[in-house]
Design an enzyme around this catalytic site. Structure first.
Site, PDB file in Angstrom:
ATOM      1  N   HIS A  16       0.837  -1.195   0.000  1.00 26.32           N
ATOM      2  CA  HIS A  16       0.000   0.000   0.000  1.00 26.32           C
ATOM      3  C   HIS A  16       0.878   1.254   0.000  1.00 26.32           C
ATOM      4  O   HIS A  16       1.545   1.551   0.985  1.00 26.32           O
ATOM      5  CB  HIS A  16      -0.887  -0.039   1.243  1.00 26.32           C
ATOM      6  CG  HIS A  16      -1.813   1.112   1.387  1.00 26.32           C
ATOM      7  ND1 HIS A  16      -1.692   2.034   2.410  1.00 26.32           N
ATOM      8  CD2 HIS A  16      -2.891   1.490   0.652  1.00 26.32           C
ATOM      9  CE1 HIS A  16      -2.666   2.928   2.306  1.00 26.32           C
ATOM     10  NE2 HIS A  16      -3.404   2.623   1.248  1.00 26.32           N
ATOM     11  N   HIS A  58      -0.943  10.261  -3.267  1.00 23.06           N
ATOM     12  CA  HIS A  58      -2.238   9.851  -2.739  1.00 23.06           C
ATOM     13  C   HIS A  58      -3.247  10.975  -2.640  1.00 23.06           C
ATOM     14  O   HIS A  58      -4.406  10.830  -3.016  1.00 23.06           O
ATOM     15  CB  HIS A  58      -2.094   9.223  -1.348  1.00 23.06           C
ATOM     16  CG  HIS A  58      -3.423   8.877  -0.752  1.00 23.06           C
ATOM     17  ND1 HIS A  58      -4.132   9.752   0.062  1.00 23.06           N
ATOM     18  CD2 HIS A  58      -4.208   7.788  -0.897  1.00 23.06           C
ATOM     19  CE1 HIS A  58      -5.279   9.200   0.392  1.00 23.06           C
ATOM     20  NE2 HIS A  58      -5.356   7.998  -0.175  1.00 23.06           N
TER      21      HIS A  58
HETATM   22 CA    CA Z   1      -4.991   3.803  -3.005  1.00 24.97          CA
END
Ligand code: CA
Length: 322
Positions: A16, A58
């Site tokens: 992630h 992000h």
């Molecule tokens: Ca993501």
């Protein structure tokens, strides 16, 4: 506690934002670390710059993980934020990326993580894909990619259209069809349908599922988690990416975990299930320890993959690291 005997098959480990438990998210060093520990997939969140370069980042705004406030004090919008789409790629290159902080006072969001300030930069999607291709070649170990189209409706409202640009970049690196080692993820169901039916994308798609009050898109995620909703998702996607508490919750300290039917319902219509996000330093509420979460998700619920900030910890649970 650790057992892999009851696993239904070999699940995938998705890094992630890279090895974001150890290094600032979405930097190339974070991707290198995740590759080195053996993650199956490396994640890219993608937003556009003012000059339409897809970058691996992000947030829509810059101030939580860069020094934008010091570098470009006059580029803040009246709402108090510095937006990625307000800066050109060349300008973004002058920013230093750091571990996530609370902008108001600079305190760390995760206190145990990497807090040095070094020359770490925002990278374009093409740069990151070249980096992964390079690592796959030099190590002989192939890692796939797991790319997210961030906030397409917001981009559209700002006059930007990320999906065609992202798909073109993926295609430049040979990611074009369902046989290629890529998953394309998005929270926005309307955009996923557009990606498949209007833009002709043949990649495996993942419908991310949130909570309605997060305002990630105008999807009704409660409806999408029902058997009917999942059957609908299965017409355009190959998998779902739900939030871990959509699958399992611990109702109190010391209490046994409670499971939903989500994984079984998704499997019944052929969808893989890749929940997010395992964080050893920020466990689901009342979860006793990290491997209890791994056990619940992999061995009991039967998920097909997991987004994790700590790929090495997840791989160790799966018996793939010492
Ligand atoms: Ca993501």
């Amino acid at each position: 506690m650790t057992t892999t005997n009851s696993l239904r098959k070999s699940p995938i480990v998705i890094a992630h934002r890279g090895a974001s438990g150890y290094l600032p998210e979405h930097t190339l060093v974070a991707k290198a670390y995740a590759h080195a520990v053996g993650a199956d997939y490396l994640e890219q969140d993608v937003v556009l710059t003012r000059d339409d370069v897809p970058v691996v980042f992000h947030d829509l705004v810059l101030e939580e993980v860069t020094n934008v406030a010091a570098q470009f004090p006059d580029r803040r919008r009246p709402d108090g934020h510095w937006y990625v789409i307000d800066l050109d790629f060349a300008e973004l290159q002058t920013l230093q990326v750091h571990e996530r902080v609370v902008p108001a006072d600079g305190t760390a969001v995760y206190t145990g993580r990497f807090h040095e300030r070094l020359d770490l930069r925002i990278r374009s999607l093409a740069e990151e894909l070249a980096f992964i291709r390079g690592l796959n070649g030099s190590t002989g170990r192939h890692a796939g990619i797991y790319t997210e189209v961030k906030s397409p409706a917001w981009h559209h409202a700002e006059g930007k259209d990320p999906s065609p640009i992202i798909l073109a970049t993926l295609a430049e690196f040979g990611y074009v069809g369902p046989q290629d080692d890529v998953w394309l993820q998005c929270f926005d169901a309307k955009e996923l349908r557009r990606i498949k039916y209007e833009l002709g994308c043949r990649l495996r798609l993942v419908q991310l599922i949130g909570e309605n009050d997060w305002l990630e898109s105008d999807n009704d995620y409660d409806a999408q988690r029902t058997a009917t909703g999942l059957a609908d998702i299965s017409t355009y996607a190959s998998g779902i990416g739900p939030w871990i508490p959509h699958i399992v919750k611990w109702p109190g300290l010391g209490a046994a975990p409670l499971y939903s039917n989500l994984v079984a319902d998704a499997h019944a219509v052929g969808l893989e299930v890749h929940p997010y996000t395992l964080r050893s330093d920020d466990l689901p509420e009342h979860a006793p320890d990290v491997d209890s979460v791994h056990q619940a998700l992999f061995a009991e619920a039967g998920i097909d993959g997991l987004f994790t900030d700590f790929s090495d910890v997840t791989l160790r649970f799966l018996g793939r690291r010492p």
